[in-house]
Design a protein around this motif. Sequence first.
Motif, PDB file in Angstrom:
ATOM      1  N   LEU A 198       0.822  -1.208   0.000  1.00 57.57           N
ATOM      2  CA  LEU A 198       0.000   0.000   0.000  1.00 57.57           C
ATOM      3  C   LEU A 198       0.858   1.261   0.000  1.00 57.57           C
ATOM      4  O   LEU A 198       0.574   2.213  -0.727  1.00 57.57           O
ATOM      5  N   SER A 199       1.937   1.263   0.783  1.00 56.02           N
ATOM      6  CA  SER A 199       2.784   2.455   0.844  1.00 56.02           C
ATOM      7  C   SER A 199       3.531   2.665  -0.467  1.00 56.02           C
ATOM      8  O   SER A 199       3.741   3.790  -0.888  1.00 56.02           O
ATOM      9  N   THR A 200       3.918   1.582  -1.146  1.00 53.55           N
ATOM     10  CA  THR A 200       4.608   1.696  -2.425  1.00 53.55           C
ATOM     11  C   THR A 200       3.655   2.243  -3.487  1.00 53.55           C
ATOM     12  O   THR A 200       4.028   3.097  -4.292  1.00 53.55           O
ATOM     13  N   ALA A 201       2.404   1.780  -3.480  1.00 55.50           N
ATOM     14  CA  ALA A 201       1.401   2.257  -4.438  1.00 55.50           C
ATOM     15  C   ALA A 201       1.082   3.733  -4.179  1.00 55.50           C
ATOM     16  O   ALA A 201       0.950   4.533  -5.116  1.00 55.50           O
ATOM     17  N   ALA A 202       0.979   4.117  -2.910  1.00 60.77           N
ATOM     18  CA  ALA A 202       0.695   5.507  -2.569  1.00 60.77           C
ATOM     19  C   ALA A 202       1.856   6.395  -2.989  1.00 60.77           C
ATOM     20  O   ALA A 202       1.643   7.503  -3.508  1.00 60.77           O
ATOM     21  N   ARG A 239       1.682   9.308  -5.721  1.00 57.77           N
ATOM     22  CA  ARG A 239       2.117  10.649  -5.352  1.00 57.77           C
ATOM     23  C   ARG A 239       3.139  11.178  -6.358  1.00 57.77           C
ATOM     24  O   ARG A 239       3.093  12.350  -6.731  1.00 57.77           O
ATOM     25  N   ARG A 240       4.045  10.315  -6.807  1.00 56.24           N
ATOM     26  CA  ARG A 240       5.047  10.744  -7.786  1.00 56.24           C
ATOM     27  C   ARG A 240       4.408  11.102  -9.125  1.00 56.24           C
ATOM     28  O   ARG A 240       4.782  12.095  -9.751  1.00 56.24           O
ATOM     29  N   VAL A 241       3.424  10.313  -9.554  1.00 54.05           N
ATOM     30  CA  VAL A 241       2.746  10.584 -10.823  1.00 54.05           C
ATOM     31  C   VAL A 241       1.993  11.914 -10.738  1.00 54.05           C
ATOM     32  O   VAL A 241       2.039  12.739 -11.650  1.00 54.05           O
TER      33      VAL A 241
END
Length: 102
Positions: free
Chosen positions: A3-7, A11-13
């Motif tokens: 979940l933190s990697t997807a968030a 956020r980067r996108v």
Amino acid sequence: MSLSTAALATRRVLAAASHSSHEGGARTWKILTFVLALPGVGVCMANAYMKMNAHAHHQEEFVPYPHLRIRTKKFPWGDGNHSMFHNPHTNALPDGYESSHH
């Protein structure tokens, strides 16, 4: 993908999209200023100048309405009858325009 990697990826996108949409913003406003704002101010100035010239020698007819130009006491300057920013061409005294007196 956690979940933190997807968030973090989301956020980067979003940050990249946000940054690219603001690119060239100052240039856009500079162009709008020179193309729209400055000519708009020029047109408004020309309009005001032409209206001023058209009405330069026109004076409203004096009508002694009882509710206008009331003097309950004298002004503390001058002769007591002229307001602070009195203009003899546009502001009438209680008994009429000054230019009609002379």
